[in-house]
Design a protein around this motif. Structure first.
Motif, PDB file in Angstrom:
ATOM      1  N   SER A  17      58.826  31.618   5.621  1.00 41.72           N
ATOM      2  CA  SER A  17      57.366  31.671   5.595  1.00 41.72           C
ATOM      3  C   SER A  17      56.720  30.758   6.628  1.00 41.72           C
ATOM      4  O   SER A  17      55.503  30.808   6.800  1.00 41.72           O
ATOM      5  CB  SER A  17      56.863  31.301   4.196  1.00 41.72           C
ATOM      6  OG  SER A  17      57.253  29.971   3.891  1.00 41.72           O
ATOM      7  N   ARG A  18      57.497  29.944   7.317  1.00 40.43           N
ATOM      8  CA  ARG A  18      56.930  29.083   8.350  1.00 40.43           C
ATOM      9  C   ARG A  18      56.520  29.929   9.555  1.00 40.43           C
ATOM     10  O   ARG A  18      57.165  30.920   9.871  1.00 40.43           O
ATOM     11  CB  ARG A  18      57.945  28.036   8.800  1.00 40.43           C
ATOM     12  CG  ARG A  18      58.294  27.028   7.725  1.00 40.43           C
ATOM     13  CD  ARG A  18      59.367  26.099   8.211  1.00 40.43           C
ATOM     14  NE  ARG A  18      60.571  26.913   8.461  1.00 40.43           N
ATOM     15  CZ  ARG A  18      61.614  26.518   9.154  1.00 40.43           C
ATOM     16  NH1 ARG A  18      61.643  25.332   9.694  1.00 40.43           N
ATOM     17  NH2 ARG A  18      62.659  27.308   9.333  1.00 40.43           N
ATOM     18  N   CYS A  23      52.041  26.087  17.271  1.00 37.98           N
ATOM     19  CA  CYS A  23      50.884  25.714  18.079  1.00 37.98           C
ATOM     20  C   CYS A  23      49.737  26.656  17.705  1.00 37.98           C
ATOM     21  O   CYS A  23      49.961  27.737  17.182  1.00 37.98           O
ATOM     22  CB  CYS A  23      51.198  25.792  19.570  1.00 37.98           C
ATOM     23  SG  CYS A  23      51.688  27.401  20.182  1.00 37.98           S
ATOM     24  N   PRO A  24      48.499  26.240  17.976  1.00 34.12           N
ATOM     25  CA  PRO A  24      47.364  27.117  17.660  1.00 34.12           C
ATOM     26  C   PRO A  24      47.388  28.373  18.533  1.00 34.12           C
ATOM     27  O   PRO A  24      47.937  28.338  19.646  1.00 34.12           O
ATOM     28  CB  PRO A  24      46.138  26.246  17.962  1.00 34.12           C
ATOM     29  CG  PRO A  24      46.627  25.140  18.816  1.00 34.12           C
ATOM     30  CD  PRO A  24      48.092  24.967  18.546  1.00 34.12           C
ATOM     31  N   PRO A  25      46.810  29.475  18.050  1.00 35.59           N
ATOM     32  CA  PRO A  25      46.854  30.736  18.806  1.00 35.59           C
ATOM     33  C   PRO A  25      46.359  30.620  20.242  1.00 35.59           C
ATOM     34  O   PRO A  25      46.909  31.242  21.137  1.00 35.59           O
ATOM     35  CB  PRO A  25      45.955  31.677  17.996  1.00 35.59           C
ATOM     36  CG  PRO A  25      45.977  31.133  16.623  1.00 35.59           C
ATOM     37  CD  PRO A  25      46.130  29.648  16.774  1.00 35.59           C
ATOM     38  N   GLU A  26      45.337  29.797  20.489  1.00 37.15           N
ATOM     39  CA  GLU A  26      44.805  29.687  21.847  1.00 37.15           C
ATOM     40  C   GLU A  26      45.757  28.963  22.809  1.00 37.15           C
ATOM     41  O   GLU A  26      45.571  29.000  24.010  1.00 37.15           O
ATOM     42  CB  GLU A  26      43.431  29.014  21.851  1.00 37.15           C
ATOM     43  CG  GLU A  26      43.405  27.612  21.293  1.00 37.15           C
ATOM     44  CD  GLU A  26      43.234  27.542  19.786  1.00 37.15           C
ATOM     45  OE1 GLU A  26      43.138  26.412  19.277  1.00 37.15           O
ATOM     46  OE2 GLU A  26      43.210  28.583  19.106  1.00 37.15           O
ATOM     47  N   GLY A  39      55.008  26.757  25.192  1.00 39.27           N
ATOM     48  CA  GLY A  39      55.212  26.048  26.448  1.00 39.27           C
ATOM     49  C   GLY A  39      54.462  26.685  27.597  1.00 39.27           C
ATOM     50  O   GLY A  39      53.476  27.390  27.405  1.00 39.27           O
ATOM     51  N   PRO A  40      54.975  26.477  28.797  1.00 34.39           N
ATOM     52  CA  PRO A  40      54.313  27.041  29.972  1.00 34.39           C
ATOM     53  C   PRO A  40      54.451  28.558  30.014  1.00 34.39           C
ATOM     54  O   PRO A  40      55.340  29.123  29.395  1.00 34.39           O
ATOM     55  CB  PRO A  40      55.069  26.393  31.140  1.00 34.39           C
ATOM     56  CG  PRO A  40      56.390  26.027  30.577  1.00 34.39           C
ATOM     57  CD  PRO A  40      56.169  25.722  29.123  1.00 34.39           C
ATOM     58  N   GLY A  41      53.558  29.179  30.739  1.00 34.22           N
ATOM     59  CA  GLY A  41      53.595  30.629  30.884  1.00 34.22           C
ATOM     60  C   GLY A  41      52.210  31.172  31.152  1.00 34.22           C
ATOM     61  O   GLY A  41      51.283  30.431  31.446  1.00 34.22           O
ATOM     62  N   LEU A  52      48.317  38.603  18.647  1.00 32.03           N
ATOM     63  CA  LEU A  52      48.538  37.187  18.374  1.00 32.03           C
ATOM     64  C   LEU A  52      47.359  36.537  17.646  1.00 32.03           C
ATOM     65  O   LEU A  52      47.403  35.372  17.322  1.00 32.03           O
ATOM     66  CB  LEU A  52      48.813  36.431  19.681  1.00 32.03           C
ATOM     67  CG  LEU A  52      50.147  36.729  20.335  1.00 32.03           C
ATOM     68  CD1 LEU A  52      50.194  36.134  21.736  1.00 32.03           C
ATOM     69  CD2 LEU A  52      51.286  36.202  19.473  1.00 32.03           C
ATOM     70  N   GLY A  53      46.302  37.306  17.415  1.00 34.87           N
ATOM     71  CA  GLY A  53      45.157  36.776  16.691  1.00 34.87           C
ATOM     72  C   GLY A  53      44.138  36.080  17.564  1.00 34.87           C
ATOM     73  O   GLY A  53      43.259  35.390  17.061  1.00 34.87           O
TER      74      GLY A  53
END
Length: 126
Positions: A17-18, A23-26, A39-41, A52-53
């Motif tokens: 369930s984790r 990290c936050p969606p933004e 991470g980077p991208g 992804l919301g």
């Protein structure tokens, strides 16, 4: 009996369930393989961002991007872009509600899936 034990073991370990990303969606980015990472991208856009919301910037989105939103479709997307080009940025949800075809239900959908300010990630309309 062995199958019963296997079932209990599988249930205890899966599904987890984790959240898959911590990290936050933004802050989610796509790596070179197109997988979501903290991470980077690159900033996800279009349907990936929506999945992804992330919220779409209503004042910068294209007609095709707006049409991806649930219940919007091509016709309403076209009217939203035309209204934005005619009057300038949408400064309030009342401006959005004044677009023909946006009723109470569509307005709530738009409010849930879009933003009117610069809260979208930089470099993207999502």
């Amino acid at each position: 009996m062995g199958l019963l034990a296997l079932g209990f073991t599988a249930r205890a370990r899966w599904p987890d369930s984790r959240p898959a990303l911590d990290c936050p969606p933004e802050s989610v980015r796509l790596d070179s393989a197109g997988l979501a990472t903290c991470g980077p991208g690159t900033v996800p856009t279009g349907a990936r961002a929506l999945a992804l919301g992330l919220k779409l910037d209503l004042n910068a989105a294209s007609e095709s991007e707006l049409a991806l939103l649930p219940g919007v479709g091509r016709d309403l997307a076209k009217r939203l872009v035309a209204a934005r080009e005619e009057q300038g940025r949408f400064s309030s949800w009342e401006d959005v509600d004044a677009v023909p075809g946006v009723g109470a239900a569509k307005l709530e959908t738009l409010r849930a899936a879009t933003v009117l300010d610069a809260a979208a990630p930089p470099g993207s309309v999502w």
